[in-house]
Design a protein around this motif. Structure first.
Motif, PDB file in Angstrom:
ATOM      1  N   ASN A 208       9.110   0.987  33.516  1.00  0.00           N
ATOM      2  CA  ASN A 208      10.547   0.748  33.573  1.00  0.00           C
ATOM      3  C   ASN A 208      11.321   1.407  32.443  1.00  0.00           C
ATOM      4  O   ASN A 208      12.480   1.795  32.623  1.00  0.00           O
TER       5      ASN A 208
ATOM      6  N   GLY B 201      11.751   4.869  33.567  1.00  0.00           N
ATOM      7  CA  GLY B 201      12.633   4.955  34.722  1.00  0.00           C
ATOM      8  C   GLY B 201      14.091   5.106  34.340  1.00  0.00           C
ATOM      9  O   GLY B 201      14.780   6.033  34.805  1.00  0.00           O
ATOM     10  N   THR B 202      14.586   4.209  33.494  1.00  0.00           N
ATOM     11  CA  THR B 202      15.995   4.329  33.094  1.00  0.00           C
ATOM     12  C   THR B 202      16.187   5.476  32.102  1.00  0.00           C
ATOM     13  O   THR B 202      17.276   6.040  32.020  1.00  0.00           O
TER      14      THR B 202
ATOM     15  N   ALA C 174      16.839   8.299  34.335  1.00  0.00           N
ATOM     16  CA  ALA C 174      18.141   8.173  34.992  1.00  0.00           C
ATOM     17  C   ALA C 174      19.295   8.470  34.039  1.00  0.00           C
ATOM     18  O   ALA C 174      20.215   9.238  34.364  1.00  0.00           O
TER      19      ALA C 174
ATOM     20  N   ARG D 140      14.037  -1.770  31.094  1.00  0.00           N
ATOM     21  CA  ARG D 140      15.031  -0.821  31.610  1.00  0.00           C
ATOM     22  C   ARG D 140      16.171  -0.633  30.605  1.00  0.00           C
ATOM     23  O   ARG D 140      16.689   0.475  30.439  1.00  0.00           O
TER      24      ARG D 140
ATOM     25  N   GLN E 202      24.470   2.706  34.649  1.00  0.00           N
ATOM     26  CA  GLN E 202      23.097   2.442  35.072  1.00  0.00           C
ATOM     27  C   GLN E 202      23.009   0.967  35.422  1.00  0.00           C
ATOM     28  O   GLN E 202      23.264   0.099  34.586  1.00  0.00           O
TER      29      GLN E 202
ATOM     30  N   ASN F  12      19.395  -2.883  39.245  1.00  0.00           N
ATOM     31  CA  ASN F  12      18.679  -2.590  40.485  1.00  0.00           C
ATOM     32  C   ASN F  12      19.651  -2.079  41.540  1.00  0.00           C
ATOM     33  O   ASN F  12      20.862  -1.984  41.295  1.00  0.00           O
TER      34      ASN F  12
ATOM     35  N   TYR G   5      18.210   1.144  40.881  1.00  0.00           N
ATOM     36  CA  TYR G   5      16.791   1.100  40.506  1.00  0.00           C
ATOM     37  C   TYR G   5      16.032   0.394  41.615  1.00  0.00           C
ATOM     38  O   TYR G   5      16.447  -0.673  42.069  1.00  0.00           O
ATOM     39  N   ASP G   6      14.947   0.961  42.088  1.00  0.00           N
ATOM     40  CA  ASP G   6      14.016   0.410  43.088  1.00  0.00           C
ATOM     41  C   ASP G   6      13.809   1.349  44.267  1.00  0.00           C
ATOM     42  O   ASP G   6      12.773   1.313  44.903  1.00  0.00           O
TER      43      ASP G   6
ATOM     44  N   THR H 287      18.888   6.744  42.481  1.00  0.00           N
ATOM     45  CA  THR H 287      18.133   5.559  42.077  1.00  0.00           C
ATOM     46  C   THR H 287      16.813   5.988  41.445  1.00  0.00           C
ATOM     47  O   THR H 287      16.504   7.180  41.343  1.00  0.00           O
ATOM     48  N   VAL H 288      16.042   4.994  41.010  1.00  0.00           N
ATOM     49  CA  VAL H 288      14.703   5.226  40.472  1.00  0.00           C
ATOM     50  C   VAL H 288      13.708   4.599  41.432  1.00  0.00           C
ATOM     51  O   VAL H 288      13.778   3.400  41.736  1.00  0.00           O
TER      52      VAL H 288
ATOM     53  N   GLN I 188      10.270   3.097  42.634  1.00  0.00           N
ATOM     54  CA  GLN I 188       9.026   2.475  42.188  1.00  0.00           C
ATOM     55  C   GLN I 188       7.957   2.655  43.260  1.00  0.00           C
ATOM     56  O   GLN I 188       8.256   2.624  44.457  1.00  0.00           O
TER      57      GLN I 188
END
Length: 365
Positions: free
Chosen positions: A185, A188-189, A192, A221, A274, A277, A304-305, A319-320, A322
């Protein structure tokens, strides 16, 4: 069972076993002692002890009494009796990834001679606690556990001390020696927000429906968000960080929350956000469009997701993604390796994530 006379005895004995008042192989009060203590009939006391035996909390020796059953002994008996069952505890089955967890774990387990049982807590704390407490005693050889929030530390710590095979997914608890399989995580951010800085954005907000203290995945995140800003030479401005939005919405109302939030973004010149989710990101996007703000021209938004909804909102969301399937698969592999090779797992295992670019982000105007 709740509300019956014998259930009161059962629940009190369970609580004392869970808290350690009665330890493995300790003798419990006799039928006569329970009868006197609770003011019930001998039949009621006997039924309570039978229920505790049935659920795997105690064993009984003719002429000697009732004793607390060690978890390890019960686990071995149950594994031999019903086979290789692994249990997955989730808040609910939805489209935000839990089906991926289920498929990943189930397919891997089936290939290796195990099977998966799935249990939903329905976001009910007491139900989640009951599942953690009873599944190991009812034959689950190991647990894969998606916690809805921080809690149940006493039961989890007990399972950890007994080296019962358990691994968390999505989250981890720093205070417990229990391993986890999670998305990366932080990265991930970081990916982004770095994408936003490359597009020329300098004032970038962070929006979450929960507090950082309550959810480890959101905390990570947030850390990724902060690190990306730092590496881009952008000072962190806490005025643009909004946490625990759900509590604020419950207190002041959804309309007022988003109205004040967007007024702040406009007045401060925030050009990108950001979100914790995709659901939060989609809510923000819809409020922008309702309020006359253009996405991405006035405000770039990243979720995110990689929830399926991200492709079908008014402006498809960046988005990111998973890899929920891989998280489920890896968690299953971890507990089976523990069972078969005594490979106790206390580590945080990170599964890579990937930025998915769509139309909700653009170069700063």
């Amino acid at each position: 069972m709740r509300g019956t006379l014998y259930s009161k005895i059962v629940e009190e004995m369970k609580a004392k076993i869970a808290s350690g008042v009665y330890k493995a192989d300790d003798q419990l009060p006799t039928e006569a002692e329970l009868t006197e203590r609770f003011g019930v009939s001998r039949v009621t006391s006997r039924r309570a002890l039978e229920e505790l035996e049935k659920e795997g909390y105690i064993y009984r020796i003719q002429g000697s009494g009732s004793f607390v059953k060690p978890l390890g002994r019960f686990q071995k008996e149950q594994t031999a009796r019903i086979g290789k069952m692994i249990s997955l505890i989730i808040p609910e089955e939805d489209d935000r990834g839990t089906m991926g967890y289920i498929r990943g774990a189930s397919e891997w387990l089936n290939k290796h001679g195990y099977f998966l049982s799935v249990h939903q807590s329905n976001y009910d704390d007491s139900k989640e606690r009951n599942l953690l407490d009873t599944l190991p005693r009812r034959g689950a050889s190991a647990l894969i556990y998606y916690p809805r929030a921080q809690g149940n530390f006493d039961i989890l710590h007990k399972l950890s001390l007994e080296e019962y095979p358990i691994v968390m997914i999505d989250k981890h608890f720093e205070s417990l020696s229990i391993g986890s399989v999670e998305s990366d995580n932080v990265d991930g951010t970081y990916q982004a927000v770095s994408h936003l800085t490359r597009l020329g954005h300098r004032k970038i907000g962070f929006l979450s429906s929960v507090s950082l203290e309550s959810t480890s995945s959101v905390l990570d995140r947030y850390f990724g968000y902060c690190q990306a800003l730092k590496d881009a030479g952008i000072p962190l401005d806490c005025r643009w960080v909004h946490l625990d939005g759900r509590a604020t919405i419950e207190e002041r109302g959804r309309d007022r929350f988003f109205e004040e939030l967007l007024e702040l973004y406009v007045s401060e010149g925030v050009t990108a956000v950001q979100a914790e989710n995709d659901l939060v990101a989609a809510s923000l996007l819809n409020r922008c469009l309702d309020g006359g703000l253009r996405v991405p021209e006035d405000l770039s938004i990243i979720g995110y997701d990689n929830n399926p909804l991200t492709e079908h909102v008014a402006v498809p969301l960046t988005t990111v993604g998973q890899n929920f399937y891989e998280i489920g698969r890896k968690a299953a592999a971890v507990v089976v390796d523990w069972l078969e090779h005594a490979a106790v797992c206390r580590k945080r295992l990170k599964i890579p994530v990937k930025l998915v670019e769509r139309e909700s982000t653009a170069k700063r105007a």
